[in-house]
Design an enzyme around this catalytic site. Structure first.
Site, PDB file in Angstrom:
ATOM      1  N   ARG A 306     -27.926 -17.482  19.598  1.00 17.31           N
ATOM      2  CA  ARG A 306     -28.200 -19.049  19.126  1.00 17.31           C
ATOM      3  C   ARG A 306     -28.528 -19.962  20.026  1.00 17.31           C
ATOM      4  NH1 ARG A 306     -24.171 -23.197  18.885  1.00 17.31           N
ATOM      5  NH2 ARG A 306     -24.977 -24.754  17.480  1.00 17.31           N
ATOM      6  N   SER A 321     -26.778 -23.868  13.380  1.00 17.79           N
ATOM      7  CA  SER A 321     -25.391 -23.340  13.546  1.00 17.79           C
ATOM      8  C   SER A 321     -25.264 -21.974  13.494  1.00 17.79           C
ATOM      9  CB  SER A 321     -24.473 -24.301  12.618  1.00 17.79           C
ATOM     10  OG  SER A 321     -24.608 -23.988  11.404  1.00 17.79           O
ATOM     11  N   ASP A 364     -15.549 -29.734   3.252  1.00 17.84           N
ATOM     12  CA  ASP A 364     -14.649 -30.852   3.322  1.00 17.84           C
ATOM     13  C   ASP A 364     -15.621 -32.066   3.257  1.00 17.84           C
ATOM     14  OD1 ASP A 364     -12.323 -32.059   3.166  1.00 17.84           O
ATOM     15  OD2 ASP A 364     -12.482 -32.575   5.345  1.00 17.84           O
ATOM     16  N   GLN A 393     -25.494 -30.076   3.252  1.00 14.69           N
ATOM     17  CA  GLN A 393     -24.481 -30.834   4.157  1.00 14.69           C
ATOM     18  C   GLN A 393     -24.861 -32.319   4.253  1.00 14.69           C
ATOM     19  OE1 GLN A 393     -25.203 -28.841   7.972  1.00 14.69           O
ATOM     20  NE2 GLN A 393     -23.585 -27.315   7.241  1.00 14.69           N
ATOM     21  N   ASN A 415     -15.441 -22.077   5.854  1.00 16.23           N
ATOM     22  CA  ASN A 415     -15.586 -22.193   7.295  1.00 16.23           C
ATOM     23  C   ASN A 415     -14.461 -23.355   7.652  1.00 16.23           C
ATOM     24  OD1 ASN A 415     -16.422 -22.059  10.150  1.00 16.23           O
ATOM     25  ND2 ASN A 415     -17.986 -23.817   9.757  1.00 16.23           N
ATOM     26  N   ILE A 441     -13.963 -20.263  16.669  1.00 18.92           N
ATOM     27  CA  ILE A 441     -14.341 -19.472  17.623  1.00 18.92           C
ATOM     28  C   ILE A 441     -13.488 -19.764  18.915  1.00 18.92           C
ATOM     29  CG2 ILE A 441     -16.248 -18.555  19.320  1.00 18.92           C
ATOM     30  CD1 ILE A 441     -18.081 -19.300  16.816  1.00 18.92           C
ATOM     31  N   HIS A 467      -8.476  -7.675  -6.928  1.00 17.37           N
ATOM     32  CA  HIS A 467      -8.124  -6.192  -6.856  1.00 17.37           C
ATOM     33  C   HIS A 467      -8.032  -5.423  -8.085  1.00 17.37           C
ATOM     34  CE1 HIS A 467      -6.455  -3.165  -4.516  1.00 17.37           C
ATOM     35  NE2 HIS A 467      -5.331  -3.546  -4.184  1.00 17.37           N
ATOM     36  N   ASP A 471     -11.439  -2.150  -4.550  1.00 16.71           N
ATOM     37  CA  ASP A 471      -9.954  -1.531  -3.685  1.00 16.71           C
ATOM     38  C   ASP A 471     -10.095  -1.982  -2.334  1.00 16.71           C
ATOM     39  OD1 ASP A 471     -12.005   0.077  -2.593  1.00 16.71           O
ATOM     40  OD2 ASP A 471     -12.063   1.429  -4.144  1.00 16.71           O
TER      41      ASP A 471
END
Length: 497
Positions: A306, A321, A364, A393, A415, A441, A467, A471
């Site tokens: 990156r 990003s 958010d 964004q 994230n 990170i 579920h 599985d």
């Protein structure tokens, strides 16, 4: 003189007759009559003086009830967040009237007419119903061609939705041909980002929007050479010039945290807007038996890759990003485990495998938790995903995400690490069957293949799966493949299309 009497008497009689008929017409239509006294000649036959009137009347301008159109997605009510006009204000077509918020998106309603606002039917924070009057507008008589019905019973997008409803803060500027193309494909212009002058929506913008929705591949646009910015001009050195003193880089301002105010009183407020949608979605998620799985990822090679590509992406005007790599790796892994990109019907009798990888990103925002999604990730490169994420964004930060951006998701990544934390317990968004949460990170010590302690960039990941149909082994294998793409980014090249 006899001749004069013979000629004027019929004219006098006709004046009286016309005046009487006009008077009856004015009274029957309840319109204002203004009588102006005007003396005329005397009748020589009767020998009496008669006074006649010239009659005129002004037609009242019609008042139109501007109704709230169907916003789509089965929404029947919205919250009025802000009025841009008040009673008595003059408005023109496409002028913003108010902002409303549903549990899907914020929408700005614009005027359909030229005229004056005569009545507002709702206060701020009131609930407005679809199909009910929003405002009364006094219009010119020539603008009214017939009754206006704004209620749309079918999910198809009406022409008035294209023209008079737009995302907050955006004017939908487009030519009639572009509007016609959008209407034929049931696309709201408010959900298309214009690339023309002053954000004007072009035909290419509509075609690119359709391609993202359907997964179609359009011919590439003509290549434009990317030129790096010219180097800063250096002033020629002179003998008298003094060595330039080193200046410290400008410090980054620390965000100011407002001081909390303690009131000491309880208060109650209704649940509405996006919060109401969250209540509905999370209540449905409680019916899903969640299976959790957690692991860690060594992103050291991805961090190096990156850093090498970041400058190139910025030269193209795109912020790169880690998220585009996470999303693309998830799409490549979903090709091997398509059940994670499926949905289960309410009766739990059928599984629908989704062809498109519409991967959502939990975001958010000031309006709360929103989950827009990148459409058809399986058809996009890492750079194209980064371009789309930049757009989402930007719209999310401004509260301008449209319904198309917030619906149709098939798989979600949260994230949460961008705020903090390592592990989480993500909740599935029905009708999806899986979701992942990424931690922050961290630089931590790890052993390499030689047994040496090295510095590693470690990220934790938490998965949740339905579920009932997924599985533990399937979730584990999917996670291992996703991790392998990120720990060795070069391996993704083999599967890129």
């Amino acid at each position: 003189m006899a001749t004069l009497v013979t000629v004027r008497a019929p004219f006098a009689f006709m004046r009286r007759l016309v005046s009487a008929r006009l008077h009856r017409h004015c009274c029957s239509t309840l319109q204002t009559a203004c009588f102006v006294s005007r003396p005329h000649s005397h009748s020589l036959i009767s020998g009496q003086q008669h006074r006649f009137f010239r009659t005129s009347y002004a037609a009242a301008r019609p008042i139109m009830q501007f109704k709230l159109s169907d916003i789509g997605e089965g929404i029947m009510e919205v919250t009025v967040k802000e009025w841009y006009v008040k009673e008595g204000d003059k408005v023109s077509q496409f002028d913003s009237i108010c902002e409303v918020q549903s549990d899907k998106a914020s929408v700005t309603i614009t005027s359909r007419y030229d005229g004056f606002i005569r009545k507002l039917y709702y206060d701020v924070d009131s609930i407005a119903l679809v199909g009910k009057p929003l405002v009364d507008i006094e219009t010119e008589a020539g603008q009214v061609e017939g009754p206006q019905e704004d209620v749309v019973e079918t999910p198809a997008v009406s022409q008035e939705e294209h023209t008079h409803q737009e995302i907050k803060g955006h004017k939908t500027q487009a030519t009639p041909a572009v509007r016609r193309l959008a209407m034929e494909n049931n696309i709201k212009l408010s959900e298309v980002v214009g690339t023309g002058k002053d954000s004007r929506i072009l035909k290419e913008d509509i075609l690119n929007f359709i391609a993202r929705q359907t997964g179609a591949i359009l011919p590439p646009a003509p290549f434009q050479e990317i030129r790096p910015p010219p180097p800063a001009a250096v002033a020629p050195s002179t003998p008298a010039a003094k060595p330039k003193e080193k200046t410290s880089p400008p410090s980054i301002p620390t965000p100011v945290i407002p001081k909390p105010v303690f009131t000491g009183k309880d208060h109650t407020e209704p649940i509405k807007g996006f919060q109401k949608a969250m209540v509905k979605t999370m209540s449905a998620a409680l019916k899903i038996p969640h299976f959790g799985y957690k692991d860690e990822v060594d992103l050291s090679l991805l961090v190096r890759l990156r850093s090498e590509l970041k400058g190139l992406a910025e030269s193209r005007g795109v912020k790169l990003s880690y998220m585009p790599f996470f999303i693309k790796a998830a799409s490549l892994a979903l090709l091997h485990f398509p059940i994670l990109n499926s949905s289960l019907d309410e009766n739990c009798t059928n599984i629908t495998y989704k062809a498109a990888h519409n991967i959502g990103l939990a975001m958010d925002t000031s309006q709360g938790l929103l989950v827009p999604n990148v459409k058809n990730v399986q058809m996009l490169s890492v750079f194209e995903i980064a371009v789309e994420l930049n757009r989402l964004q930007t719209l999310g930060a401004a509260g301008q995400l449209g319904t198309a951006d917030l619906t149709g998701g098939t798989f979600t990544i949260s994230n949460i690490g961008s705020i903090g934390g390592t592990y989480a317990k993500p909740v599935i968004l029905p009708p999806e069957v899986a979701i992942g949460a990424l931690g922050k990170i961290q630089v931590l010590p790890r052993f390499n293949h030689k047994g040496e302690v090295v510095k590693a960039h470690i990220m934790n990941v938490s998965w949740s799966a339905d579920h009932r149909i997924i599985d533990g082994a399937t979730m584990c294998r999917f996670s291992n493949l996703w991790i392998s793409y990120l720990e060795n980014p070069a391996s993704m090249v083999l599967d890129l299309k």
